[in-house]
Design a protein around this motif. Structure first.
Motif, PDB file in Angstrom:
ATOM      1  N   TRP A  63       0.795  -1.117   0.089  1.00  0.00           N
ATOM      2  CA  TRP A  63       0.032  -0.004  -0.156  1.00  0.00           C
ATOM      3  C   TRP A  63       0.958   1.316   0.223  1.00  0.00           C
ATOM      4  CZ3 TRP A  63      -0.872  -3.181   4.576  1.00  0.00           C
ATOM      5  CH2 TRP A  63      -0.497  -2.795   5.740  1.00  0.00           C
ATOM      6  N   MET A  64       0.091   2.261  -0.319  1.00  0.00           N
ATOM      7  CA  MET A  64       0.905   3.450  -0.477  1.00  0.00           C
ATOM      8  C   MET A  64       0.355   4.730  -0.143  1.00  0.00           C
ATOM      9  SD  MET A  64       1.605   4.000  -4.512  1.00  0.00           S
ATOM     10  CE  MET A  64       2.484   5.551  -4.287  1.00  0.00           C
ATOM     11  N   PHE A  65       0.954   5.819   0.079  1.00  0.00           N
ATOM     12  CA  PHE A  65       0.328   6.969   0.475  1.00  0.00           C
ATOM     13  C   PHE A  65       0.987   8.236  -0.508  1.00  0.00           C
ATOM     14  CE2 PHE A  65       0.650   4.588   4.156  1.00  0.00           C
ATOM     15  CZ  PHE A  65      -0.717   4.739   4.891  1.00  0.00           C
ATOM     16  N   VAL A  66      -0.015   9.236  -1.164  1.00  0.00           N
ATOM     17  CA  VAL A  66       0.505  10.132  -2.029  1.00  0.00           C
ATOM     18  C   VAL A  66       0.023  11.477  -1.533  1.00  0.00           C
ATOM     19  CG1 VAL A  66       0.734  10.934  -4.338  1.00  0.00           C
ATOM     20  CG2 VAL A  66       0.579   8.126  -3.819  1.00  0.00           C
ATOM     21  N   SER A  67       0.956  12.521  -1.494  1.00  0.00           N
ATOM     22  CA  SER A  67       0.425  13.867  -1.203  1.00  0.00           C
ATOM     23  C   SER A  67      -0.449  14.298  -2.563  1.00  0.00           C
ATOM     24  CB  SER A  67       1.844  14.555  -0.922  1.00  0.00           C
ATOM     25  OG  SER A  67       2.367  14.907  -2.389  1.00  0.00           O
ATOM     26  N   PRO A  68      -1.335  15.375  -2.158  1.00  0.00           N
ATOM     27  CA  PRO A  68      -2.169  15.828  -2.751  1.00  0.00           C
ATOM     28  C   PRO A  68      -1.346  16.213  -4.153  1.00  0.00           C
ATOM     29  CG  PRO A  68      -2.797  16.604  -0.756  1.00  0.00           C
ATOM     30  CD  PRO A  68      -1.383  16.000  -0.577  1.00  0.00           C
ATOM     31  N   ASP A  69      -0.233  16.960  -3.990  1.00  0.00           N
ATOM     32  CA  ASP A  69       0.486  17.672  -5.292  1.00  0.00           C
ATOM     33  C   ASP A  69       1.414  16.693  -5.904  1.00  0.00           C
ATOM     34  OD1 ASP A  69       2.506  17.327  -3.381  1.00  0.00           O
ATOM     35  OD2 ASP A  69       3.023  19.390  -3.232  1.00  0.00           O
ATOM     36  N   GLN A  70       1.112  15.418  -5.301  1.00  0.00           N
ATOM     37  CA  GLN A  70       2.117  14.265  -5.855  1.00  0.00           C
ATOM     38  C   GLN A  70       3.463  14.474  -5.925  1.00  0.00           C
ATOM     39  OE1 GLN A  70      -0.257  14.503  -9.950  1.00  0.00           O
ATOM     40  NE2 GLN A  70      -1.220  12.628  -9.384  1.00  0.00           N
ATOM     41  N   LYS A  71       3.786  15.194  -5.078  1.00  0.00           N
ATOM     42  CA  LYS A  71       5.179  15.549  -4.852  1.00  0.00           C
ATOM     43  C   LYS A  71       6.040  14.345  -3.942  1.00  0.00           C
ATOM     44  CE  LYS A  71       5.576  19.498  -7.102  1.00  0.00           C
ATOM     45  NZ  LYS A  71       6.391  19.766  -8.285  1.00  0.00           N
ATOM     46  N   GLU A  72       5.343  13.638  -2.987  1.00  0.00           N
ATOM     47  CA  GLU A  72       5.609  12.732  -2.230  1.00  0.00           C
ATOM     48  C   GLU A  72       4.835  11.227  -2.372  1.00  0.00           C
ATOM     49  OE1 GLU A  72       6.781  14.258   1.740  1.00  0.00           O
ATOM     50  OE2 GLU A  72       5.278  15.635   1.319  1.00  0.00           O
ATOM     51  N   ALA A  73       5.760  10.315  -2.033  1.00  0.00           N
ATOM     52  CA  ALA A  73       4.995   9.041  -2.018  1.00  0.00           C
ATOM     53  C   ALA A  73       5.637   8.100  -1.054  1.00  0.00           C
ATOM     54  CB  ALA A  73       4.850   8.264  -3.343  1.00  0.00           C
ATOM     55  N   LEU A  74       5.118   7.286  -0.396  1.00  0.00           N
ATOM     56  CA  LEU A  74       5.468   6.558   0.898  1.00  0.00           C
ATOM     57  C   LEU A  74       4.962   5.000   0.392  1.00  0.00           C
ATOM     58  CD1 LEU A  74       7.374   6.404   3.273  1.00  0.00           C
ATOM     59  CD2 LEU A  74       5.523   6.932   4.543  1.00  0.00           C
ATOM     60  N   LEU A  75       5.726   4.128   0.039  1.00  0.00           N
ATOM     61  CA  LEU A  75       5.443   2.659  -0.402  1.00  0.00           C
ATOM     62  C   LEU A  75       5.467   1.719   0.649  1.00  0.00           C
ATOM     63  CD1 LEU A  75       4.312   0.494  -2.603  1.00  0.00           C
ATOM     64  CD2 LEU A  75       6.497   0.497  -3.350  1.00  0.00           C
ATOM     65  N   PHE A  76       4.642   0.918   1.017  1.00  0.00           N
ATOM     66  CA  PHE A  76       5.095  -0.205   2.211  1.00  0.00           C
ATOM     67  C   PHE A  76       4.717  -1.381   1.244  1.00  0.00           C
ATOM     68  CE2 PHE A  76       3.982   3.365   5.013  1.00  0.00           C
ATOM     69  CZ  PHE A  76       4.678   3.308   6.120  1.00  0.00           C
ATOM     70  N   THR A  77       5.972  -2.409   1.415  1.00  0.00           N
ATOM     71  CA  THR A  77       5.655  -3.676   0.924  1.00  0.00           C
ATOM     72  C   THR A  77       5.811  -4.754   1.826  1.00  0.00           C
ATOM     73  OG1 THR A  77       7.724  -3.668  -0.113  1.00  0.00           O
ATOM     74  CG2 THR A  77       6.141  -2.851  -1.508  1.00  0.00           C
ATOM     75  N   PHE A  78       5.215  -5.778   1.764  1.00  0.00           N
ATOM     76  CA  PHE A  78       5.551  -6.728   2.704  1.00  0.00           C
ATOM     77  C   PHE A  78       5.416  -8.348   2.261  1.00  0.00           C
ATOM     78  CE2 PHE A  78       2.848  -3.216   4.241  1.00  0.00           C
ATOM     79  CZ  PHE A  78       3.671  -2.875   5.460  1.00  0.00           C
ATOM     80  N   VAL A  79       6.269  -9.236   2.568  1.00  0.00           N
ATOM     81  CA  VAL A  79       6.224 -10.599   2.360  1.00  0.00           C
ATOM     82  C   VAL A  79       5.542 -11.371   3.497  1.00  0.00           C
ATOM     83  CG1 VAL A  79       7.566 -12.430   1.250  1.00  0.00           C
ATOM     84  CG2 VAL A  79       7.874 -10.407   0.484  1.00  0.00           C
ATOM     85  N   ILE A  80       4.566 -12.106   3.318  1.00  0.00           N
ATOM     86  CA  ILE A  80       3.890 -12.776   4.391  1.00  0.00           C
ATOM     87  C   ILE A  80       4.805 -13.835   4.682  1.00  0.00           C
ATOM     88  CG2 ILE A  80       1.996 -14.090   5.060  1.00  0.00           C
ATOM     89  CD1 ILE A  80       0.275 -12.446   3.061  1.00  0.00           C
ATOM     90  N   LEU A  81       4.928 -14.849   3.706  1.00  0.00           N
ATOM     91  CA  LEU A  81       5.937 -15.844   4.166  1.00  0.00           C
ATOM     92  C   LEU A  81       7.146 -15.878   3.586  1.00  0.00           C
ATOM     93  CD1 LEU A  81       3.151 -18.724   4.376  1.00  0.00           C
ATOM     94  CD2 LEU A  81       4.106 -17.485   6.377  1.00  0.00           C
ATOM     95  N   GLY A  82       8.154 -16.153   4.219  1.00  0.00           N
ATOM     96  CA  GLY A  82       9.579 -16.301   3.358  1.00  0.00           C
ATOM     97  C   GLY A  82       9.715 -17.286   2.826  1.00  0.00           C
ATOM     98  N   ALA A  83      10.815 -17.332   1.669  1.00  0.00           N
ATOM     99  CA  ALA A  83      10.833 -18.485   1.007  1.00  0.00           C
ATOM    100  C   ALA A  83      12.416 -18.620   0.718  1.00  0.00           C
ATOM    101  CB  ALA A  83      10.229 -18.074  -0.559  1.00  0.00           C
ATOM    102  N   VAL A  84      12.827 -19.781   0.619  1.00  0.00           N
ATOM    103  CA  VAL A  84      14.187 -20.319   0.180  1.00  0.00           C
ATOM    104  C   VAL A  84      14.784 -19.296  -0.939  1.00  0.00           C
ATOM    105  CG1 VAL A  84      15.912 -21.950   0.148  1.00  0.00           C
ATOM    106  CG2 VAL A  84      13.774 -22.133   1.534  1.00  0.00           C
TER     107      VAL A  84
END
Length: 142
Positions: A63-84
């Motif tokens: 998921w991510m958050f974006v400022s109204p002027d589209q000058k900033e964005a913060l992206l969060f990414t997650f992996v639920i279960l690890g893989a070899v």
């Protein structure tokens, strides 16, 4: 930036713990998390939220958050279960200005807004455990 507890940073910040029981390393981690949250509080609490990838459809969440002027964005990414041997994963961002150039502040790599939304960003972390998270902060190039 890899950060344990990144989920807690997507909304209002709070901890359910006994701070007196924290190790010195944990206290430093909490300090870093609080500083990060203060730096990005307005973006996380009051700006446009995009759910990009659902945990009910794959092993990744984004998921991510974006400022109204589209000058900033913060992206969060997650992996639920690890893989070899994890497969490469691409996350397509949303809500950016397609004409803008964005700098990922941790790496200083530059991306076009159209590139991030149409082609995406490789977000497969080196997994050492289940429930790994990454945070990517993008700022429009002046």
């Amino acid at each position: 930036m890899k950060m344990r507890g990144a989920v807690a940073l997507s909304g209002t910040l709070g901890y359910e713990l006994d701070a007196a029981q924290l190790s010195d390393a944990d206290k430093q981690a909490v300090k870093r998390q609080v500083a990060f949250y203060k730096q990005h509080r307005e973006l996380v609490q009051y700006r446009t939220f995009y759910r990009l990838e659902s945990p009910f459809e794959s092993n990744t969440v984004a998921w991510m958050f974006v400022s109204p002027d589209q000058k900033e964005a913060l992206l969060f990414t997650f992996v639920i279960l690890g893989a070899v041997q994890p497969e490469p994963h691409i996350t397509k961002l949303a809500g950016l200005d397609p004409q803008q150039t964005y700098v990922e502040t941790d790496t200083n790599k530059m991306y076009g807004g159209d590139e991030l939304m149409q082609l995406g960003l490789y977000t497969t972390p080196v997994q050492t455990s289940d429930f790994t998270a990454q945070v990517h902060y993008f700022k429009a190039k002046d």
